[in-house]
Design an enzyme around this catalytic site. Structure first.
Site, PDB file in Angstrom:
ATOM      1  N   LYS A 289       0.575  -1.036   0.065  1.00  0.00           N
ATOM      2  CA  LYS A 289      -0.234   0.091  -0.559  1.00  0.00           C
ATOM      3  C   LYS A 289       0.847   1.530   0.221  1.00  0.00           C
ATOM      4  O   LYS A 289       1.566   1.591   0.542  1.00  0.00           O
ATOM      5  CB  LYS A 289      -0.788  -0.603   1.234  1.00  0.00           C
ATOM      6  CG  LYS A 289      -2.079  -1.371   1.125  1.00  0.00           C
ATOM      7  CD  LYS A 289      -2.771  -1.094   0.763  1.00  0.00           C
ATOM      8  CE  LYS A 289      -3.744   0.199   1.273  1.00  0.00           C
ATOM      9  NZ  LYS A 289      -5.358   0.511   0.893  1.00  0.00           N
ATOM     10  N   GLU A 296      -5.923  13.062   1.824  1.00  0.00           N
ATOM     11  CA  GLU A 296      -7.215  12.848   3.031  1.00  0.00           C
ATOM     12  C   GLU A 296      -7.162  13.655   3.577  1.00  0.00           C
ATOM     13  O   GLU A 296      -7.947  14.754   4.038  1.00  0.00           O
ATOM     14  CB  GLU A 296      -7.299  11.290   3.237  1.00  0.00           C
ATOM     15  CG  GLU A 296      -7.241  10.321   2.236  1.00  0.00           C
ATOM     16  CD  GLU A 296      -7.010   9.014   2.962  1.00  0.00           C
ATOM     17  OE1 GLU A 296      -7.791   7.991   3.060  1.00  0.00           O
ATOM     18  OE2 GLU A 296      -5.998   8.831   2.799  1.00  0.00           O
TER      19      GLU A 296
END
Ligand code: ARG
Length: 465
Positions: A289, A296
């Site tokens: 990841k 965000e």
């Protein structure tokens, strides 16, 4: 034991009991408004000079006070100033320290002044400077966007509506759209700064003062356009704070949209960009990841700023004139909004500057989803003389054919097309490409390269870049 006067000695002449700890807790704002310290000193200096000029205090007292303030300023800069909760706020902390340094003459500083005009003067000064910082960071960001747009002018990407591929565009066009938004944000802040640049000092508690003060002098000294005309308005409105936070909230909405695009574009499904390793995080369990945490959080922090706006709108609503302590709650929001926005601008600068654009993937997506269907419909209008509605319906049928065959529009053969409409000629294939689609959109502000270059030229001049 400190020999500092406790707050009730500042205003407590008629009180026989000391303040309850709970009162101190709810009433004290020093932990927050200490950020106004330098503006408070600036305001005090101007006030004291004016008092001396108008012979309300002596030259000697003026010098004494100014020297004391200078010393406090140094203590603040060196981190040697000790703030005291019991002294409530920055104004009384400084005045009390001045008393320790120069003695009873310190008390003359508050002649013809109230904390009500003092605090709002400080805050106007603070926000004025904050806006200058924001303008600077926003213009750096705009220049980064501009360079990125110029560098990537050849890159073709899908333009969306409803997050469905709509028409091909130049990626620069997309970036330049944000440049426009941030340009308006800068304008909004500038206008807010212009409007708030009037001086409340000398309004005193609410009604003005009986001392022969010169409000024009203090206004000028502090760089304000003029003194505020109405002393009650001066101490009781916080519309300039609301404007500042509104401007920030609108800017944050822009940043959150950009952040959202970064998040989408960086996902495996889109795969249009890769975000810089320095601004993504890994997962503690999934080794593959790369999470776009910075983007965000930009998206999320919009919530705090919107919250601050709602909070202060609510505080101000229904407050009778003039000053009320409710307004003390404004500063926490102001500082938080400023810190948040500056952080968000700086991170966005880096995200834009360091993202890697994946040209082939963008191009592929721009050719998908029948993105040139509008061009086909326009061709029917232009070359077959059809009314647009008819052309639209016909194109819809052709899209259906291609969709069933699972191919793109420009992969259909002429005989495929002629089965739907016999009048279609070979000529049509000339227009069925993303490149052609883009270059044909050369109306003012469109996505053709000529128009993009016009925009770039405009911003180069505007930003002096
Ligand atoms: N700390 C106060 C504020 O931030 C200053 C003004 C206080 N005035 C007063 N009359 N209690 O609003």
């Amino acid at each position: 034991m400190s020999n500092k006067k406790k707050s009730n000695e500042m205003w407590g002449g008629r009180f026989s009991e000391r303040a309850a700890d709970l009162l101190t807790e709810i009433n004290s704002s020093i932990d927050i408004d200490k950020r106004l310290a330098f503006e408070d000193i600036l305001g005090s200096k101007a006030h004291v000079e004016m008092l001396a000029k108008m012979r309300i205090i002596t030259k000697k007292t003026e010098t004494k006070i100014l020297n004391g303030l200078k010393k406090i300023e140094k203590e603040l800069l060196d981190g040697d100033f000790s703030f005291d909760n019991l002294l409530e706020d920055i104004h009384m902390n400084i005045e009390s320290r001045l008393g320790e340094i120069i003695g009873a003459d310190a008390g003359r500083i508050h002649t013809a002044r109230s904390r009500n005009d003092q605090v709002v003067t400080d805050l106007r000064l603070w926000i004025r400077k904050a806006i200058e910082d924001i303008e600077l960071e926003l213009s750096k960001l705009q220049i980064i966007l501009l360079r990125k747009a110029e560098k990537n002018i050849e890159i073709i990407s899908p333009g969306y509506t409803h997050l469905q591929v709509a028409q091909p565009i130049r990626f620069s066009h997309h970036l330049l759209a944000y440049l426009e938004m941030f340009g308006r944000d800068v304008e909004r802040f500038k206008q807010t700064k212009e409007r708030l640049n009037e001086c409340p000092l000398g309004a005193a508690a609410l009604a003005g003062t009986s001392f022969p003060i010169d409000r024009f002098y203090t206004a000028k000294t502090l760089g304000f356009r003029a003194p505020m005309r109405n002393s009650m308005d001066a101490v009781s409105d916080r519309d300039f704070v609301l404007e500042f936070i509104s401007d920030a909230a609108i800017a944050m909405v822009h940043f959150s949209r950009l952040a959202e695009e970064f998040i989408l574009w960086g996902s495996i499904e889109f795969d249009f960009i890769s975000l810089p390793d320095s601004l993504v995080t890994g997962s503690s369990i999934m080794p593959q990841k790369k999470n776009p945490d910075a983007a965000e959080l930009i998206r999320a922090k919009t919530g705090r700023v919107n919250g601050a706006l709602l909070s202060l709108l609510t505080v101000m609503k229904g407050l009778p004139l003039a000053y009320a302590k409710d307004m003390q709650e404004d500063k926490e929001s102001v500082f938080d909004v400023f810190d948040t926005l500056i952080l968000v601008i700086k991170i966005s600068q880096q995200l834009i500057e360091n993202m890697k654009v994946k040209k082939a993937n963008m191009y592929k997506a721009a050719s998908n989803g029948f993105s040139i269907a509008t061009d086909l419909a326009d061709w029917f209008v232009r070359d077959l003389g059809m009314p647009f509605r008819e052309a639209h319906a016909l194109t819809g049928k052709i899209v259906e054919v291609a969709s069933k065959k699972n191919i793109k529009l420009n992969e259909l053969t002429l005989s495929d097309l002629n089965k739907v409409e016999p009048k279609i000629s070979e000529e049509v294939f000339k227009i069925l490409s993303p490149e052609n689609s883009i270059e044909s959109r050369n109306s003012f502000g469109g996505t053709a390269s000529r128009e993009i270059r016009r925009q770039i030229k405009f911003w180069k001049r505007r930003l002096n870049a």
